[in-house]
Design a protein around this motif. Structure first.
Motif, short mmCIF file in Angstrom:
data_model
loop_
_atom_site.label_atom_id
_atom_site.label_comp_id
_atom_site.label_asym_id
_atom_site.label_seq_id
_atom_site.Cartn_x
_atom_site.Cartn_y
_atom_site.Cartn_z
N ARG A 31 5.35 13.97 3.54
CA ARG A 31 4.55 13.71 1.45
C ARG A 31 5.03 12.60 1.44
NH1 ARG A 31 5.50 18.41 1.34
NH2 ARG A 31 7.40 19.59 -0.53
N ARG A 32 3.87 12.01 0.41
CA ARG A 32 3.49 10.74 0.63
C ARG A 32 4.17 9.93 -0.45
NH1 ARG A 32 -1.36 13.22 0.67
NH2 ARG A 32 -2.56 12.76 2.58
N ILE A 33 4.62 8.69 -0.95
CA ILE A 33 5.46 8.39 -2.15
C ILE A 33 4.59 8.21 -3.16
CG2 ILE A 33 6.47 6.30 -3.17
CD1 ILE A 33 8.16 7.64 -0.95
N SER A 34 4.74 8.32 -4.65
CA SER A 34 3.43 9.13 -5.23
C SER A 34 2.63 7.88 -5.68
CB SER A 34 4.33 9.62 -6.55
OG SER A 34 3.87 9.78 -7.78
N GLN A 35 1.76 7.55 -5.78
CA GLN A 35 1.14 6.63 -6.71
C GLN A 35 1.07 6.05 -8.23
OE1 GLN A 35 -1.27 4.22 -3.54
NE2 GLN A 35 0.14 4.37 -2.87
N ASP A 36 1.37 7.27 -8.73
CA ASP A 36 1.29 7.29 -9.98
C ASP A 36 2.28 5.74 -10.74
OD1 ASP A 36 -0.84 8.78 -10.25
OD2 ASP A 36 -0.15 10.88 -10.54
N TYR A 65 4.09 4.37 -8.19
CA TYR A 65 3.76 3.02 -7.71
C TYR A 65 2.58 2.66 -6.91
CZ TYR A 65 9.19 4.51 -7.27
OH TYR A 65 10.52 5.09 -7.26
N PRO A 66 1.97 2.23 -7.68
CA PRO A 66 1.14 1.89 -6.80
C PRO A 66 1.00 0.74 -5.95
CG PRO A 66 1.09 0.76 -9.54
CD PRO A 66 2.11 2.05 -9.01
N ASP A 67 1.53 0.00 -6.19
CA ASP A 67 1.40 -1.51 -5.22
C ASP A 67 2.21 -1.03 -3.92
OD1 ASP A 67 -0.40 -3.02 -7.42
OD2 ASP A 67 2.00 -3.59 -8.35
N GLY A 68 2.35 -0.01 -3.54
CA GLY A 68 4.11 0.77 -2.51
C GLY A 68 5.44 0.22 -3.15
N LEU A 69 5.94 1.13 -2.24
CA LEU A 69 7.68 1.18 -2.80
C LEU A 69 7.90 -0.78 -2.63
CD1 LEU A 69 9.15 3.74 -2.87
CD2 LEU A 69 10.03 3.50 -0.41
N PRO A 70 9.25 -0.49 -3.57
CA PRO A 70 9.73 -1.92 -3.77
C PRO A 70 10.96 -1.80 -2.57
CG PRO A 70 10.01 -0.40 -5.39
CD PRO A 70 8.95 0.39 -4.71
N GLY A 87 0.81 -1.14 -0.12
CA GLY A 87 0.20 0.04 -0.05
C GLY A 87 0.88 0.71 -0.17
N PRO A 88 0.12 2.40 0.12
CA PRO A 88 1.22 3.68 0.00
C PRO A 88 2.34 3.86 1.16
CG PRO A 88 -1.17 3.72 0.65
CD PRO A 88 -1.40 2.54 0.24
N VAL A 89 3.06 4.54 1.30
CA VAL A 89 4.13 5.05 2.04
C VAL A 89 4.32 6.32 2.31
CG1 VAL A 89 6.27 4.85 2.00
CG2 VAL A 89 5.37 3.16 0.94
N PHE A 90 4.35 6.74 3.90
CA PHE A 90 3.94 7.68 3.54
C PHE A 90 4.98 8.19 4.49
CE2 PHE A 90 0.09 6.55 4.05
CZ PHE A 90 -1.08 8.31 3.38
N PHE A 91 5.76 9.96 4.07
CA PHE A 91 7.24 10.14 4.51
C PHE A 91 6.96 11.18 6.13
CE2 PHE A 91 11.21 12.06 3.10
CZ PHE A 91 12.12 12.56 3.85
N TYR A 92 7.45 10.89 6.91
CA TYR A 92 7.04 12.09 7.41
C TYR A 92 8.86 12.62 8.43
CZ TYR A 92 3.25 9.37 8.91
OH TYR A 92 1.50 8.51 8.75
N TYR A 93 8.83 13.65 8.65
CA TYR A 93 10.44 14.52 9.50
C TYR A 93 8.96 14.15 11.49
CZ TYR A 93 7.82 18.92 9.54
OH TYR A 93 6.85 19.98 9.57
N GLY A 94 10.27 14.19 12.12
CA GLY A 94 9.93 14.15 13.74
C GLY A 94 11.17 14.66 13.89
#
Length: 352
Positions: free
Chosen positions: A271-276, A278-283, A113-120
């Motif tokens: 950011r979000r990893i672009s779904q266009d 990487y529709p199946d998630g980040l390889p 699924g989609p991958v979300f990118f955060y800073y902490g």
């Protein structure tokens, strides 16, 4: 004379009685079942035959939900990397040495699924009351007269040393996070940039209701006679010149930062990893993160990190919620067993 006095007093008493009766009936509630409290009611009589099975059913339900939440949370993939750069041996030990771009590599497993990118950030108290009120809501709503006359709440970040008004003013805007990142995947020895999507990362209410840009066109004209916040590298009207819907006070990164965190250790969506692409998630593979290190955290002994995570139907990784359900469910089942033992010991002989 005595008879006249008696008649006068009698009339006065009758008049007073009539007034009281009129007031009494005037304040009387309507003769309905609701106002006269005649609605049918049911009051359960709690007995062991009701309470004990009820506790068992509630406990089993909580345990079932807790198991589902816990298992789902454990299946969520989370990758965290500290990049404060103050400790040798860390992936980004040299990141803080300069303002140039730095990078470090890492391996990422196959994501679902989609991958979300955060800073902490750690040890950062955005919930401090004075910090939270240090902004001008009218200014952030695009009201031009508050551009030249910022609210007193913004002090000491309302005017610069030359007495020029700061837009946007206040401590929150002045301390906006400004590190930038680029993600690359290494394929056959070559780096390929991973597309990051920054649209829609802020709250809908912030973007559509709470914050507004002035109607001036071009937007730059609205900021005439004002200066940018002290620690910003560029003014608000240049946050994203390529996309007018993401510029100024409605810039997604700005909105995410202005939504304060409740705890001193927090993370915010970058950011979000672009779904266009990487529709199946980040390889799975080798990745490198390029960092432009601008945000200093040494003054308050803070830490910085990046977080990559996917989500599930329950949201992000949160094992506490599942554990809480399991604990409450177990307590209900345990109490039902205790009540059954007490009931069997003290009630069965009497019933016989």
């Amino acid at each position: 004379h005595i008879l006249s006095h008696y008649n006068h007093k009698h009339k006065y008493i009758s008049l007073e009685f009539n007034v009281k009766n009129q007031l009494k009936f005037t304040n009387r509630p309507d003769n309905t079942a609701f106002t006269q409290q005649r609605l049918p009611a049911w009051q359960p009589i709690l007995s062991a035959g009701i309470v004990i099975p009820g506790f068992v059913l509630i406990g089993l339900a909580f345990i079932g939900v807790g198991v589902a939440l816990f298992v789902t949370s454990r299946s969520i993939q989370v990758l965290e990397r500290d990049y404060t750069g103050d400790e040798s041996g860390t992936p980004c030990a040299s990141c803080a040495n300069s303002n140039v771009q730095n990078s470090f590599g890492f391996c990422f497993p196959q994501s679902q699924g989609p991958v979300f990118f955060y800073y902490g950030l750690s040890n950062y108290f955005q919930n401090y009351r004075r910090y939270g009120t240090s902004k001008d809501d009218n200014q952030l709503y695009g009201v031009l007269k508050y551009f030249t006359s910022p609210s007193d709440n913004c002090a000491p970040y309302a005017y610069n040393s030359n007495n020029q008004p700061i837009v946007p003013c206040g401590s929150i805007a002045n301390s906006m996070f400004n590190d930038t990142f680029k993600l690359y995947q290494t394929v056959n020895g070559t780096r390929q940039e991973v597309s990051l999507d920054g649209k829609g990362i802020a709250w809908w209410t912030d973007y559509n209701i709470k914050y507004r840009n002035p109607t001036n066109n071009p937007l730059k004209d609205a900021f005439n006679g004002t200066v940018k916040p002290i620690y910003w590298s560029k003014p608000a009207y240049e946050l994203d010149t390529s996309d007018p819907s993401n510029n100024g006070f409605v810039n997604q990164d700005f909105l995410v930062w202005m939504r304060r965190a409740a705890l001193p250790d927090f993370r915010k969506l970058y950011r979000r990893i672009s779904q266009d692409k990487y529709p199946d998630g980040l390889p799975a593979g080798n990745y490198s993160l390029e960092i432009t290190y601008n945000y200093r955290v040494y003054r308050f002994s803070g830490k910085k990190k990046v977080v990559f995570s996917n989500v599930s139907w329950m949201g992000g990784k949160n094992e506490f919620l599942g554990i809480a359900y399991l604990v409450v469910g177990s307590m209900c089942v345990f109490m039902s067993i205790v009540m059954l033992i007490v009931y069997a010991k003290f009630k069965f002989p009497d019933e016989e």
